[in-house]
Design an enzyme around this catalytic site. Structure first.
Site, PDB file in Angstrom:
ATOM      1  CB  SER A 275       4.500   9.332   8.594  1.00  0.00           C
ATOM      2  OG  SER A 275       4.850   8.032   9.037  1.00  0.00           O
TER       3      SER A 275
ATOM      4  CE  LYS B  24       0.449   1.006   4.973  1.00  0.00           C
ATOM      5  NZ  LYS B  24       1.787   1.176   5.482  1.00  0.00           N
TER       6      LYS B  24
ATOM      7  CD  GLU C  12       3.630  -1.805   4.445  1.00  0.00           C
ATOM      8  OE1 GLU C  12       2.551  -2.173   3.965  1.00  0.00           O
ATOM      9  OE2 GLU C  12       3.752  -0.773   5.152  1.00  0.00           O
TER      10      GLU C  12
ATOM     11  CD  GLU D  58       4.816   4.966  -0.184  1.00  0.00           C
ATOM     12  OE1 GLU D  58       3.902   5.610   0.305  1.00  0.00           O
ATOM     13  OE2 GLU D  58       4.868   3.723  -0.161  1.00  0.00           O
TER      14      GLU D  58
ATOM     15  N   GLY E 281       4.703   4.275   8.068  1.00  0.00           N
ATOM     16  CA  GLY E 281       4.058   3.704   9.253  1.00  0.00           C
ATOM     17  C   GLY E 281       4.817   3.964  10.544  1.00  0.00           C
TER      18      GLY E 281
ATOM     19  CG  HIS F 182       3.796  -0.488  -0.284  1.00  0.00           C
ATOM     20  ND1 HIS F 182       4.327  -0.865   0.931  1.00  0.00           N
ATOM     21  CD2 HIS F 182       3.179   0.696  -0.080  1.00  0.00           C
ATOM     22  CE1 HIS F 182       4.025   0.060   1.834  1.00  0.00           C
ATOM     23  NE2 HIS F 182       3.328   1.020   1.249  1.00  0.00           N
TER      24      HIS F 182
ATOM     25  CG  ASN G 231      -1.277   1.046   0.758  1.00  0.00           C
ATOM     26  OD1 ASN G 231      -2.051   0.100   0.559  1.00  0.00           O
ATOM     27  ND2 ASN G 231       0.001   0.876   1.090  1.00  0.00           N
TER      28      ASN G 231
HETATM   29  C1  PEP Z   1       2.091   3.622   2.682  1.00  0.00           C
HETATM   30  O1  PEP Z   1       1.599   2.573   3.080  1.00  0.00           O
HETATM   31  O2  PEP Z   1       2.359   3.744   1.499  1.00  0.00           O
HETATM   32  C2  PEP Z   1       2.346   4.689   3.643  1.00  0.00           C
HETATM   33  C3  PEP Z   1       2.918   5.780   3.236  1.00  0.00           C
HETATM   34  O3  PEP Z   1       1.952   4.449   4.940  1.00  0.00           O
HETATM   35  P1  PEP Z   1       1.882   5.549   6.117  1.00  0.00           P
HETATM   36  O4  PEP Z   1       1.181   6.753   5.563  1.00  0.00           O
HETATM   37  O5  PEP Z   1       1.106   4.877   7.192  1.00  0.00           O
HETATM   38  O6  PEP Z   1       3.295   5.861   6.513  1.00  0.00           O
END
Ligand code: PEP
Length: 255
Positions: free
Chosen positions: A217, A15, A101, A171, A177, A99, A13
Site C-alpha cells: 500500500s 498483477k 500472492e 512486503e 492491497g 510475491h 507490479n
Molecule cells: C504488491 O503487489 O507488491 C503490492 C505492494 O501491492 P499494493 O501496493 O497494492 O499493496
C-alpha cells in the site's frame, strides 16, 4: 556504502491487470511524466501477455520492463509456465519472485522461490525477491524469524557476485492491497534486519550495497516518508502503479 550510493528502484507490479492495448496507452502517457527522473530505476512488472507491448512502448524511455514470475526449469513440460530465457529474449530486464500472492494462492514455497530466483539470475535478469510476514506471524512476534528464513532459503546457492542482481522487497502480507501501510518505523526496522541477514550470509559490504524496497500500500501520499528511511531503497507498488499520476508522484519522491 551509505543509502545515497545504493540503487533506488521504484517498481510497479501490475498483477492481473491491463490488456496489451491498455499497456501501450499507459506507458505512452507515463513516459513523458517521468522523463528525466533518473534518480531511481523505474520498472513496470507486467503480465506475460503485455510484455511485447510494454517493451515496445518503453523503448527509448527511462522505463524498464519486468515480469511477475519465472519458472525454475529452462524448458519442458510445464504447462502455463514461462522460462527465464523466454523473458530475456522478449526484452524483459527484471522479474519478481516470491510475491505473497504466489505463495498464498499458488502454493509457492521458499524452496520453489529459490529455484525461480536462480533461474532469473541465470538468464541475466535482475530479480526482485519478495519476503514478508503475515498478520498472524507479526502478532506472534516472529516477523524477523519469518523474513530471515525466507531470505536465507531464497538466496541459498546464490553467490556474492550474483547477489548484485538481487533486489529484496520487504512486503508485509497484511499491508498488500489492504490500504494498511506499515509505519515508516515498522518498515525501516524490518528492512534493517534484512540487511543484517545479508551481512550474515555474505559480508557487511554486500549488505550495504543491496537494494531493499518496501511494498504494501505504498502510494502518492506516504511514499516520501517511507523512502526517506535509511534502509528503504525504493518501493514495489501494486495498486498505485496502475495510475500514471500516482506512480509519477512516487517516482518523484524517490529522486
Ligand atoms: C504488491 O503487489 O507488491 C503490492 C505492494 O501491492 P499494493 O501496493 O497494492 O499493496
Amino acid at each position: 556504502m551509505n543509502k545515497a550510493k545504493r540503487n533506488v528502484v521504484i517498481a510497479g507490479n501490475w498483477k492481473m491487470n491491463m490488456t496489451p492495448a491498455q499497456t501501450t496507452e499507459f506507458i505512452t502517457a507515463l513516459a513523458p511524466m517521468v522523463a528525466g527522473m533518473d534518480g531511481c530505476k523505474i520498472v513496470l512488472c507486467v503480465p506475460y501477455v503485455d510484455i511485447a507491448a510494454a517493451v515496445a512502448a518503453a523503448n527509448g524511455t527511462n522505463i524498464e520492463i519486468g515480469a511477475e514470475n519465472v519458472h525454475m526449469e529452462a524448458k519442458g513440460a510445464y504447462t502455463g509456465e514461462i522460462s527465464g530465457e523466454m523473458l530475456a529474449s522478449c526484452g524483459v530486464k527484471y522479474v519478481i519472485v516470491g510475491h505473497s500472492e504466489r505463495r498464498q494462492y499458488f502454493g509457492e514455497t521458499d524452496v520453489t522461490v529459490n529455484g525461480r530466483l536462480k533461474a532469473g539470475l541465470a538468464n541475466g535478469l535482475k530479480v526482485i525477491l519478495c519476503v514478508g510476514e503475515t498478520l498472524t506471524e507479526r502478532e506472534q512476534g516472529i516477523t524477523f524469524e519469518t523474513v530471515s528464513k525466507q531470505t536465507k532459503i531464497a538466496l541459498s546457492g546464490v553467490s556474492a557476485e550474483e547477489l548484485a542482481n538481487v533486489i529484496i522487497a520487504y512486503e508485509p502480507v497484511w499491508a498488500i492491497g489492504t490500504g494498511k501501510t506499515a509505519t515508516s518505523a515498522q518498515a525501516e526496522e524490518v528492512c534493517k534486519a534484512i540487511r543484517g541477514v545479508i551481512a550474515e550470509l555474505y559480508s557487511a559490504e554486500a549488505a550495504e550495497g543491496v537494494t531493499i524496497q518496501y511494498g504494501g500500500s505504498m502510494n502518492a501520499g506516504n511514499a516520501a516518508e517511507l523512502l526517506s528511511m535509511e534502509n528503504i531503497d525504493g518501493g514495489l507498488i501494486g495498486g498505485a502503479s496502475l495510475k500514471t499520476a500516482d506512480f509519477t508522484t512516487i517516482v518523484k519522491a524517490a529522486q
